[in-house]
Write a protein that holds these residues in place. Structure first.
Motif, PDB file in Angstrom:
ATOM      1  N   ARG A 335       0.832  -1.196   0.000  1.00 21.85           N
ATOM      2  CA  ARG A 335       0.000   0.000   0.000  1.00 21.85           C
ATOM      3  C   ARG A 335       0.870   1.251   0.000  1.00 21.85           C
ATOM      4  NH1 ARG A 335      -3.096  -1.913   5.039  1.00 21.85           N
ATOM      5  NH2 ARG A 335      -2.249   0.031   5.833  1.00 21.85           N
ATOM      6  N   ALA A 336       0.347   2.319  -0.564  1.00 19.05           N
ATOM      7  CA  ALA A 336       1.113   3.568  -0.699  1.00 19.05           C
ATOM      8  C   ALA A 336       1.527   4.132   0.654  1.00 19.05           C
ATOM      9  CB  ALA A 336       0.294   4.595  -1.482  1.00 19.05           C
ATOM     10  N   ASP A 337       0.633   4.067   1.658  1.00 15.64           N
ATOM     11  CA  ASP A 337       0.979   4.642   2.962  1.00 15.64           C
ATOM     12  C   ASP A 337       2.100   3.853   3.641  1.00 15.64           C
ATOM     13  OD1 ASP A 337      -0.797   2.483   3.215  1.00 15.64           O
ATOM     14  OD2 ASP A 337      -1.513   3.163   5.163  1.00 15.64           O
ATOM     15  N   ILE A 338       2.097   2.536   3.479  1.00  9.70           N
ATOM     16  CA  ILE A 338       3.161   1.718   4.064  1.00  9.70           C
ATOM     17  C   ILE A 338       4.464   1.941   3.311  1.00  9.70           C
ATOM     18  CG2 ILE A 338       3.905  -0.637   4.580  1.00  9.70           C
ATOM     19  CD1 ILE A 338       1.584   0.378   6.292  1.00  9.70           C
ATOM     20  N   TRP A 339       4.376   2.068   2.001  1.00  9.12           N
ATOM     21  CA  TRP A 339       5.552   2.366   1.168  1.00  9.12           C
ATOM     22  C   TRP A 339       6.238   3.637   1.684  1.00  9.12           C
ATOM     23  CZ3 TRP A 339       5.261   1.617  -4.837  1.00  9.12           C
ATOM     24  CH2 TRP A 339       6.469   1.963  -5.419  1.00  9.12           C
ATOM     25  N   LYS A 340       5.432   4.669   1.885  1.00 11.78           N
ATOM     26  CA  LYS A 340       5.964   5.954   2.344  1.00 11.78           C
ATOM     27  C   LYS A 340       6.593   5.840   3.724  1.00 11.78           C
ATOM     28  CE  LYS A 340       4.544  10.794   2.933  1.00 11.78           C
ATOM     29  NZ  LYS A 340       3.394  11.740   2.834  1.00 11.78           N
ATOM     30  N   GLU A 341       5.896   5.176   4.651  1.00 15.62           N
ATOM     31  CA  GLU A 341       6.396   5.021   6.016  1.00 15.62           C
ATOM     32  C   GLU A 341       7.665   4.171   6.034  1.00 15.62           C
ATOM     33  OE1 GLU A 341       7.009   4.712  10.136  1.00 15.62           O
ATOM     34  OE2 GLU A 341       6.038   6.213   8.858  1.00 15.62           O
ATOM     35  N   PHE A 342       7.693   3.131   5.214  1.00 15.65           N
ATOM     36  CA  PHE A 342       8.841   2.221   5.182  1.00 15.65           C
ATOM     37  C   PHE A 342      10.108   2.953   4.739  1.00 15.65           C
ATOM     38  CE2 PHE A 342      11.593  -1.107   3.644  1.00 15.65           C
ATOM     39  CZ  PHE A 342      11.358  -2.169   4.503  1.00 15.65           C
ATOM     40  N   THR A 343      10.001   3.726   3.667  1.00 17.79           N
ATOM     41  CA  THR A 343      11.181   4.443   3.179  1.00 17.79           C
ATOM     42  C   THR A 343      11.602   5.556   4.130  1.00 17.79           C
ATOM     43  OG1 THR A 343       9.715   5.788   1.786  1.00 17.79           O
ATOM     44  CG2 THR A 343      10.782   3.917   0.745  1.00 17.79           C
ATOM     45  N   ARG A 344      10.634   6.178   4.794  1.00 20.85           N
ATOM     46  CA  ARG A 344      10.973   7.216   5.779  1.00 20.85           C
ATOM     47  C   ARG A 344      11.790   6.629   6.919  1.00 20.85           C
ATOM     48  NH1 ARG A 344      10.091   8.605  10.617  1.00 20.85           N
ATOM     49  NH2 ARG A 344       8.715   6.810  10.958  1.00 20.85           N
ATOM     50  N   ARG A 345      11.403   5.434   7.334  1.00 15.36           N
ATOM     51  CA  ARG A 345      12.036   4.838   8.514  1.00 15.36           C
ATOM     52  C   ARG A 345      13.302   4.041   8.185  1.00 15.36           C
ATOM     53  NH1 ARG A 345       9.022   0.822  12.802  1.00 15.36           N
ATOM     54  NH2 ARG A 345      10.917  -0.053  13.749  1.00 15.36           N
ATOM     55  N   PHE A 346      13.257   3.266   7.102  1.00 13.50           N
ATOM     56  CA  PHE A 346      14.360   2.334   6.836  1.00 13.50           C
ATOM     57  C   PHE A 346      15.297   2.780   5.711  1.00 13.50           C
ATOM     58  CE2 PHE A 346      10.894  -0.330   8.581  1.00 13.50           C
ATOM     59  CZ  PHE A 346      11.523  -0.749   9.738  1.00 13.50           C
ATOM     60  N   GLY A 347      15.022   3.925   5.121  1.00 12.57           N
ATOM     61  CA  GLY A 347      15.909   4.430   4.082  1.00 12.57           C
ATOM     62  C   GLY A 347      15.282   4.383   2.703  1.00 12.57           C
ATOM     63  N   ASN A 348      15.925   5.048   1.773  1.00 12.74           N
ATOM     64  CA  ASN A 348      15.385   5.184   0.419  1.00 12.74           C
ATOM     65  C   ASN A 348      15.617   3.929  -0.408  1.00 12.74           C
ATOM     66  OD1 ASN A 348      14.077   6.449  -1.682  1.00 12.74           O
ATOM     67  ND2 ASN A 348      15.960   7.386  -2.466  1.00 12.74           N
ATOM     68  N   ILE A 349      14.900   2.877  -0.069  1.00  3.07           N
ATOM     69  CA  ILE A 349      14.992   1.604  -0.787  1.00  3.07           C
ATOM     70  C   ILE A 349      14.142   1.684  -2.055  1.00  3.07           C
ATOM     71  CG2 ILE A 349      14.435  -0.863  -0.647  1.00  3.07           C
ATOM     72  CD1 ILE A 349      14.989  -0.622   2.391  1.00  3.07           C
TER      73      ILE A 349
END
Length: 613
Positions: A335-349
């Motif tokens: 999902r787009a919201d998880i995508w955004k949160e994931f990259t914010r927290r774990f880096g620009n993957i």
């Protein structure tokens, strides 16, 4: 000549100016055509993935192929072990060239040694989900046509449950142990250890063709018994090459915590062979161990399905969240919201989200990096790999047709049923042993008389900028008050409430009403109570009235498949009856602007029509 070149350059500049993604779109089409060309070339020479594997063994024998827990297996080790399994099968007398063998075991290296050993002797395999039991297990075993079953030691109880029926069918049963005292069950590891590791003649697999079955992989069975999808050797190549299109190289290390009985998990390992890289295999996904594993094994590429990334985001934050080498993630259902949160927290993957089905004849890839999208609608791609989004009647469960009997494409921004044309270059092999279900997936006379399309069963939409988004499955989408409701969209909104960790949305029937009304089974965040008023304001603010879940069920845990798909059939059947459901139930109350307890008196009033829904 110069004039023509100048005109071509002007046209190209014009396209680039008007369509900023043109070069990416064009490259994607060229990449897909190269994949098609490569598979076609392999078909001419009957070149299997096991042939490439044996070449890897010669050119890089000591390179790590598989890492599992504290063990490392080189390409040469994998060759040796698969030779031993192949010879053990032959020497047992139970398996001969052309047979199908069912594998019933969890993620471990032996899973792969067994599979490659079978291919080396001209056989195919059926991958049974190790979570299935009894009737489902027998169904899956029988529709593959297998006469031999190989099971993990930890699954012996499940095998014993159906052993009398397997014996009636004269099925040979192996268990992955050194000894076995159960009548009708043979040990296998002792046979494997005693077998020679010498290479096997290519003649033993001369019966295999790229059009023939490489493996039978089962659908999840969320809406009924699983169906066995026939995956050909050609299709195995095509899906393996998806990873090549994302820029993965032989220097990468890929982390695979997905079940090998699932197409994404298995094809991830096969793609490792195609790329000549190292694969890190985990017995099962662990949110708490994920990043520690990535650091331990120097992982650069991870595979995911559905909710895995959300589970990672829900883990407690740590100072070393960004301390890893992961650069790319490949999978679907993000999902787009998880995508955004994931990259914010774990880096620009770099996420490479794709859309496809095990039995489907087309896969699309989000190569542009647009959050939430699964791909792009590009005229050249659509022409070379024909597909369409067509109008679908949710209540009737069938496409809408015009006065001439043909289907109607939806407008931009409107959800439509994804259909993909069945062609010689894009075949649909169907389901093993089930011609009826195979035929059900075919739509005929879609746009012209005689054409045939594969019905994906999925609703997608294309926005004004030509990005493609997954909406919902047709079986999950329901109709209420004349409006179609996509369960995924509602679940995203409900799970956005602070007290809710997960939401599984579905439609339930209400006596005296047409269609189905929304209900959400939810899990609360650790240590939190159900904030009913806050949830009411969340759905009121973000959802139209017809899409707001009327009922909410609080659960301790969600029933999911091995690939994290929600099980909805049982929930739909149970409905919202507080006399039968022990979980706390709530009903939306517009006057109170709240979700209030659904008690038996309220339920009786709904059935009697005294409370309007």
């Amino acid at each position: 000549m110069l004039l023509y070149l100048g005109c071509a350059a002007l046209v190209l500049l014009g396209l680039l100016f008007r369509h900023s993604y043109f070069l990416q779109d064009l490259k994607y089409v060229i990449d897909k055509l190269n994949v098609r060309r490569r598979v076609f070339k392999y078909m001419q020479t009957n070149y299997l993935i096991v042939d490439l594997f044996l070449e890897r063994v010669k050119t890089q024998p000591h390179k790590p192929f598989l890492r599992f827990k504290e063990e490392t297996f080189t390409y040469q080790d994998a060759d040796v072990q698969s030779n031993k399994t192949a010879r053990a099968f032959l020497q047992s007398g139970a398996v001969k060239r052309g047979d199908t063998v069912a594998l019933f075991l969890a993620n471990e290296p032996l899973f792969l040694w067994l599979y490659m050993g079978l291919v080396k002797i001209g056989c195919s395999a059926a991958f049974l989900n190790y979570n299935i039991r009894s009737k489902s297990m027998l169904h899956c075993f029988n529709c593959s046509g297998a006469k031999t079953l190989v099971a993990g030691e930890e699954l012996l109880d499940a095998v014993e449950e159906v052993l009398p029926i397997l014996q009636e069918q004269q099925v040979t049963v192996f268990i992955l142990t050194d000894k076995c005292k159960i009548a009708g069950v043979q040990s296998f590891l002792d046979k494997m250890q005693q077998a020679s590791s010498e290479p096997l003649s290519k003649e033993l697999r001369s019966n295999l063709t790229l059009r023939g079955p490489a493996v039978y992989i089962y659908t999840s069975g969320t809406t009924g018994l699983p169906k066995a999808v026939t995956v050909s050797h050609a299709k195995l190549w095509a899906y393996c090459l998806i990873m090549a299109m994302t820029g993965v190289t032989s220097e990468d290390v890929v982390y695979n915590s997905l079940p090998l009985y699932h197409s994404a998990g298995f094809l991830g390992v096969m793609a490792g062979i195609e790329r000549g890289m190292t694969v890190v295999l985990r017995s099962k996904f662990s949110a708490s161990q994920f990043w520690d594993d990535c650091r331990k094994y120097d992982v650069t590429v991870v595979q995911y399905i559905g909710e895995i990334m959300r589970y990672l985001c829900n883990q407690p934050q740590k100072p070393n969240d960004r301390n890893h080498k992961v650069r790319l993630a490949l999978g679907n259902g993000l999902r787009a919201d998880i995508w955004k949160e994931f990259t914010r927290r774990f880096g620009n993957i770099d996420f490479k989200e794709f859309y496809g089905a095990t039995e489907g004849n087309l896969a699309i890839l989000n190569y542009s990096g647009k959050m939430g999208a699964v791909g792009r609608d590009f005229f050249l791609h659509k022409w070379l790999f024909p597909y369409a989004l067509i109008k679908f009647d949710i209540e009737k469960g069938e496409p809408v047709r015009d006065s001439s009997g043909f289907c109607i494409e939806v407008a931009k921004g409107e959800p439509g049923l994804m259909v993909t044309q069945i062609l010689a270059s894009a075949p649909f092999s169907g389901y093993a042993g089930d011609l009826g279900q195979t035929e059900k997936k075919k739509l005929r006379d879609v746009f012209t008389k005689g054409d045939v399309y594969f019905n994906t069963g999925d609703l997608l939409r294309i926005d004004k900028d030509n990005f493609i988004y997954f909406q919902d499955r047709t079986g999950d989408t329901f109709r209420w008050k004349g409006e179609n409701v996509a369960t995924n969209e509602v679940a995203d909104v409900v799970s956005g409430a602070e007290s809710i960790e997960e939401a599984n949305v579905y439609g339930v029937e209400v006596p005296g009403h047409e269609g189905r009304i929304g209900m959400a089974a939810v899990i609360l965040r650790a240590g939190q109570k159900f904030e009913s008023a806050a949830v009411f304001h969340q759905v009121q603010h973000f959802l139209p009235s017809y899409a707001r879940p009327r009922f909410i069920r609080i659960q301790d845990s969600m029933e999911v498949t091995g690939t994290f798909k929600y099980q909805k059939v049982k929930l739909v059947k149970e409905g919202f009856n507080p006399n039968e459901i022990k979980d706390p139930l709530y009903i939306l109350d517009e006057k109170e602007k709240n979700y209030v307890p659904l008690i038996p008196d309220v339920f009786d009033s709904i059935l009697a029509g005294r409370i309007k829904i």
